[in-house]
Design a protein around this motif. Structure first.
Motif, mmCIF file in Angstrom:
data_model
loop_
_atom_site.group_PDB
_atom_site.id
_atom_site.type_symbol
_atom_site.label_atom_id
_atom_site.label_comp_id
_atom_site.label_asym_id
_atom_site.label_seq_id
_atom_site.Cartn_x
_atom_site.Cartn_y
_atom_site.Cartn_z
ATOM 1 N N ARG A 40 -5.730 -7.695 -11.464
ATOM 2 C CA ARG A 40 -5.392 -6.287 -11.220
ATOM 3 C C ARG A 40 -4.825 -5.641 -12.483
ATOM 4 O O ARG A 40 -5.204 -4.543 -12.867
ATOM 5 N N CYS A 55 -11.596 0.191 0.509
ATOM 6 C CA CYS A 55 -10.999 -1.026 1.071
ATOM 7 C C CYS A 55 -10.350 -0.756 2.431
ATOM 8 O O CYS A 55 -10.639 -1.440 3.421
ATOM 9 N N ALA A 56 -9.502 0.250 2.496
ATOM 10 C CA ALA A 56 -8.762 0.508 3.745
ATOM 11 C C ALA A 56 -9.717 0.824 4.888
ATOM 12 O O ALA A 56 -9.535 0.357 6.014
ATOM 13 N N PHE A 99 -11.553 -2.331 6.238
ATOM 14 C CA PHE A 99 -10.693 -3.248 6.998
ATOM 15 C C PHE A 99 -10.132 -2.632 8.276
ATOM 16 O O PHE A 99 -9.891 -3.336 9.250
ATOM 17 N N LEU A 104 -11.518 -12.762 2.974
ATOM 18 C CA LEU A 104 -11.238 -11.339 3.176
ATOM 19 C C LEU A 104 -9.766 -11.007 2.942
ATOM 20 O O LEU A 104 -9.420 -9.851 2.697
ATOM 21 N N GLY A 105 -8.892 -12.004 2.991
ATOM 22 C CA GLY A 105 -7.496 -11.775 2.631
ATOM 23 C C GLY A 105 -7.387 -11.434 1.151
ATOM 24 O O GLY A 105 -6.760 -10.447 0.752
ATOM 25 N N SER A 137 -8.884 -8.013 0.489
ATOM 26 C CA SER A 137 -7.993 -6.926 0.868
ATOM 27 C C SER A 137 -6.913 -6.689 -0.178
ATOM 28 O O SER A 137 -6.452 -5.569 -0.385
ATOM 29 N N ALA A 138 -6.516 -7.762 -0.868
ATOM 30 C CA ALA A 138 -5.444 -7.638 -1.856
ATOM 31 C C ALA A 138 -5.944 -7.020 -3.158
ATOM 32 O O ALA A 138 -5.222 -6.269 -3.812
ATOM 33 N N ILE A 139 -7.191 -7.323 -3.545
ATOM 34 C CA ILE A 139 -7.623 -6.998 -4.907
ATOM 35 C C ILE A 139 -8.606 -5.830 -4.988
ATOM 36 O O ILE A 139 -8.669 -5.123 -5.990
ATOM 37 N N LEU A 158 -4.574 -13.229 -9.060
ATOM 38 C CA LEU A 158 -4.940 -11.913 -8.519
ATOM 39 C C LEU A 158 -4.136 -10.805 -9.213
ATOM 40 O O LEU A 158 -4.682 -9.757 -9.586
ATOM 41 N N ALA A 159 -2.835 -11.065 -9.405
ATOM 42 C CA ALA A 159 -2.003 -10.073 -10.086
ATOM 43 C C ALA A 159 -2.500 -9.857 -11.517
ATOM 44 O O ALA A 159 -2.524 -8.725 -12.012
ATOM 45 N N ASP A 192 -10.755 -2.328 -4.633
ATOM 46 C CA ASP A 192 -10.633 -0.899 -4.361
ATOM 47 C C ASP A 192 -11.703 -0.470 -3.358
ATOM 48 O O ASP A 192 -11.456 0.332 -2.477
ATOM 49 N N HIS A 204 -15.531 -14.879 -0.369
ATOM 50 C CA HIS A 204 -15.722 -14.960 1.080
ATOM 51 C C HIS A 204 -14.393 -14.741 1.782
ATOM 52 O O HIS A 204 -14.356 -14.600 2.999
ATOM 53 N N ALA A 235 -2.102 -16.164 -6.091
ATOM 54 C CA ALA A 235 -1.357 -14.903 -6.142
ATOM 55 C C ALA A 235 -1.169 -14.452 -7.591
ATOM 56 O O ALA A 235 -1.336 -13.267 -7.915
#
Lengths: 302, 280
Positions: free
Chosen positions: B197, B238-239, B242, B214-215, B218-220, B193-194, B222, B212, B190
Motif C-alpha cells: 500500500r 472494493c466496498a 464486498f 478475499l480478506g 478487502s484490505a489492499i 500488505l502495508a 481499491d 484468492h 500484514a
C-alpha cells in the motif's frame, strides 16, 4: 467430564542441530470424546510436529502420549499396531494422501477393514457374540456404534458424495471432494480420535469452512474426538469447542473457542487475531507487528 | 504520464491433441496509476493466466488474442528484444513463492544488480547503490551487508520483500502481483500488505493484485474484479463488491466466508450453509 481419549503429557521434541531446536516445549493437553480441539499457530510453532508425535510417527524426546489409558508407541518398521488404528489422520495435501493408482472405493474399504480388525464385527446385528464384543471394545462414550456407516456406499453418502464415485480414481475429484474422501476413509476406521493436520489449507476459500464442518461434525457424530490443526483461526473458531494457541513450541493460551475469539488474553493471540484481514470491503489494513517482536512464552491465565 | 495497464478482451486458448480449450474468454481490466486493482477467483478461474498472458509468460501451448496496453504499447504485439526491454523495466511481476522466484545460489545483491544493469546503463557501483536503496525501500534495513547474503539467510517475509525490491528496481509503472502474501503467516502478511500500500501511494504504481483470499483483497484493493470460468463476472469499487455484490457468484463466495458481509459469523451460519448444500 468423560475420560480423555488422547492425552499429550509434557511432550518435548528436539530437532538435531547446533544448538538443537526445541520444536515442542513441554506441551500437555487432552482430547475428550465428542470434543473438537483446534490447534492454531504460525509456521514453526510446533503444531505439525505435535501431530506427528500424537500419531506415533515421531518419538518425543520427553513426555508421552496416552491413548485410552495406554502409551502410544512410536511407529516401527512393522507398521501400526492394530490398536493404534483408533487414531486416524487427514493430511494437508489431498493430492498425496490418497493413493492415486487405486479407486476410492477400495481405499475407504481399507478403513472399514481396519475397524473390523480392531473392533470385530461392527454391527450388533451380526449376532449376540458380536454385540458383546462391540459393547466391550467400543469406547464407553461411543454408544451409537449401531448407526455407524458400515459400507463404502454409506460412507460416501455420509460425506456428501455419490456412491457411484466409488469406482473412480482420486484424480477425477476436486481438492474439496478428495478431502471428503480422505475423511470417509479415516472415519471408516472407526477412530476414537481424528487428527487433521491443516486439512483445509490447500482448498479454495469458499470450500474451506464447509469441508471443516463436514469433517468435524461427522467425527463428533461418531462419538470420537478431533484435533483440528490449522493456521486459519477464522475458520477454526467456527468448528472448535476448545482452542489451543501455540507459539514457539509452547501452548500460550487455551480455552473455549468463542471466549478466546472474543477476548484473547495472551499478547501473541491478540496480535494473531489483529493480523487477520476481514473480508468486509472496508479497505482496512491489518495491524502490523514490528519485525522482531517477541512475546512471553508463559501461558496466559483465563 | 503513465496511464497504467489496460487489458482489452484478452482471450487465451490452450492447444492440445484433441483441439483447443478456452482458458480466458475475453477479460477486460484497467489498472490506473496509484491504485490496486484486485483480481479474485477460485483455483482454475483464470486469474493467474491473466497475469502470465499479460506479461508474455504464458505456456507455449497457449494462443492469445486481444490487447494488453501499457500506455500506447500493445504487449501482445511485442516479442523478442522489444518485449525484453519492456518486461522488468516498465512492467514487473511478483510471484507467490519467493523461495522459488529468487535464485538460491546467487546473493541478493547479484540478483538485484544483474537485473538493474540489464535494463539501465549503470556502473557496477551505481547498480550496487541502487540495489541497497531498493532494499531499504522495502524495509530490509541491513543495507549493504544484506546484498552479500543469500536468499536462505532471510525469513519468508523478508524474501518476499526482496522479490518486491527486484520488481521495483527499475522503477516500473505497473506491477503484477500473483498471490504475493499467500505463502506467508498472517502476522508477516500484514507487514507486506502495508508495504505494498505504501509503495503504491508513494510511487504512484499501478498494481494488479491477484489473490484468492478475499480478506487480503478487502484490505489492499481499491477496485476488485471477480473471475469465474475465464471471465470477469464482477468489477467494481472494493466496498461495493464486498457489501453490495451485483453478481450471484460473488454473493455465494462471500456467503461461504467467515467474517464476510452475509458470510459466516457463528457456527449456526455454518450449519445452515452445510444444510443448504454449499458450492464446491
Amino acid at each position: 467430564m468423560s475420560e480423555p481419549v488422547l492425552c499429550a503429557e509434557d511432550v518435548v521434541v528436539d530437532y538435531p542441530g547446533h544448538p538443537p531446536v526445541r520444536a515442542v516445549d513441554h506441551v500437555s493437553f487432552e482430547i475428550h470424546p465428542g470434543e473438537v480441539v483446534g490447534l492454531v499457530g504460525e509456521s514453526g510453532c510446533g503444531k505439525s510436529t505435535m501431530a506427528r508425535v500424537l500419531t506415533g510417527l515421531l518419538k518425543p524426546d520427553g513426555g508421552r502420549i496416552v491413548y485410552r489409558g495406554r502409551p502410544v508407541l512410536p511407529l516401527g518398521l512393522g507398521g501400526r499396531a492394530k490398536d493404534s488404528t483408533g487414531i486416524q489422520m487427514v493430511f494437508q495435501d489431498p493430492g498425496s494422501s490418497l493413493n492415486p493408482r487405486r479407486r476410492i472405493g477400495p481405499q475407504i474399504q481399507d478403513g472399514l477393514d481396519a475397524a473390523r480388525r480392531r473392533l470385530g464385527p461392527l454391527s450388533a446385528s451380526d449376532g449376540p457374540l458380536a454385540a458383546e464384543r462391540v459393547a466391550d471394545l467400543a469406547h464407553p462414550s461411543r454408544p451409537d456404534t449401531g448407526s455407524r456407516p458400515t459400507t463404502v456406499t454409506q460412507w460416501l453418502e455420509r460425506v456428501g458424495m455419490d456412491p457411484k464415485d466409488a469406482t473412480r480414481f482420486p484424480r477425477s475429484f476436486s481438492g474439496g471432494q478428495r478431502q471428503r474422501i480422505a475423511t470417509a476413509r479415516a472415519l471408516a476406521a472407526a477412530p476414537d480420535v481424528l487428527i487433521g493436520d491443516e486439512p483445509i489449507s490447500s482448498l479454495d476459500a469458499s470450500t474451506q469452512a464447509l469441508v471443516a464442518y463436514v469433517m468435524s461434525s461427522l467425527t463428533v457424530a461418531q462419538g470420537a474426538g478431533m484435533l483440528f490443526i490449522s493456521h486459519d483461526l477464522s475458520v477454526v473458531r467456527l468448528i472448535a469447542d476448545t482452542l489451543l494457541v501455540m507459539y514457539q513450541g509452547r501452548v500460550v493460551e487455551r480455552g473455549p473457542a468463542d471466549e478466546i475469539w472474543a477476548d484473547p488474553r495472551h499478547p501473541y493471540t491478540q496480535a494473531l487475531l489483529r493480523a487477520i484481514p476481514t473480508p468486509d470491503g472496508a479497505r482496512r489494513l491489518p495491524a502490523v507487528t514490528p519485525p522482531g517482536t517477541t512475546y512471553p512464552r508463559e501461558e496466559a491465565q483465563r | 504520464m503513465s496511464t497504467g495497464l489496460r487489458i482489452e478482451h484478452l482471450e487465451v486458448d490452450i492447444r492440445h491433441e484433441e483441439g483447443t480449450t478456452p482458458i480466458l474468454r475475453g477479460v477486460d481490466l484497467a489498472v490506473a496509476p496509484g491504485t490496486v486493482q484486485g483480481l479474485a477467483g477460485e483455483s482454475g478461474s483464470g486469474k493467474t493466466m491473466t497475469g502470465l498472458a499479460a506479461m508474455g509468460l504464458h505456456p507455449s501451448t497457449a494462443v492469445r488474442r486481444g490487447h494488453v496496453w501499457l500506455d500506447d504499447i500493445d504487449l501482445l504485439a511485442c516479442a523478442g528484444s522489444r518485449l525484453d526491454a519492456i518486461r522488468g523495466r516498465r512492467i514487473a511481476m511478483v510471484f507467490q513463492d519467493p523461495s522459488t522466484s529468487l535464485h538460491p545460489q546467487l546473493t541478493v545483491g547479484a540478483q538485484l544488480t544483474d537485473h538493474v544493469r540489464h535494463h539501465l546503463s549503470l556502473t557496477r557501483s551505481q547498480a550496487r547503490e541502487r540495489a541497497a536503496d531498493g532494499l531499504a525501500r522495502v524495509g530490509i534495513t541491513q543495507g549493504v551487508s544484506a546484498l552479500s547474503r543469500y536468499p536462505h539467510e532471510f525469513s519468508g517475509g523478508q524474501r518476499q520483500r526482496i522479490a518486491i525490491a527486484i520488481a521495483l528496481a527499475c522503477d516500473p509503472q505497473v506491477v503484477i502481483m500473483d498471490e504475493p502474501t499467500t505463502a506467508l503467516d498472517v502476522t508477516v502478511q500484514a507487514g507486506v500488505l502495508a508495504l505494498v500500500r505504501d509503495l503504491v501511494d508513494s510511487l504512484d504504481l499501478a498494481v494488479l493484485f491477484i489473490t484468492h483470499d478475499l480478506g487480503v483483497m478487502s484490505a489492499i484493493a481499491d477496485r476488485v474484479a471477480v473471475m469465474r470460468y475465464g471471465e470477469v463476472v464482477e468489477d467494481g469499487e472494493c466496498a461495493q463488491v464486498f457489501t453490495a455484490p451485483r453478481h450471484e457468484y460473488t454473493r455465494s463466495l462471500l456467503a461461504s466466508l467467515p467474517g464476510a458481509t452475509g458470510g459466516l459469523r457463528t457456527r449456526d451460519d455454518l450449519v445452515r450453509l452445510a444444510e443448504e448444500g454449499g458450492e464446491e
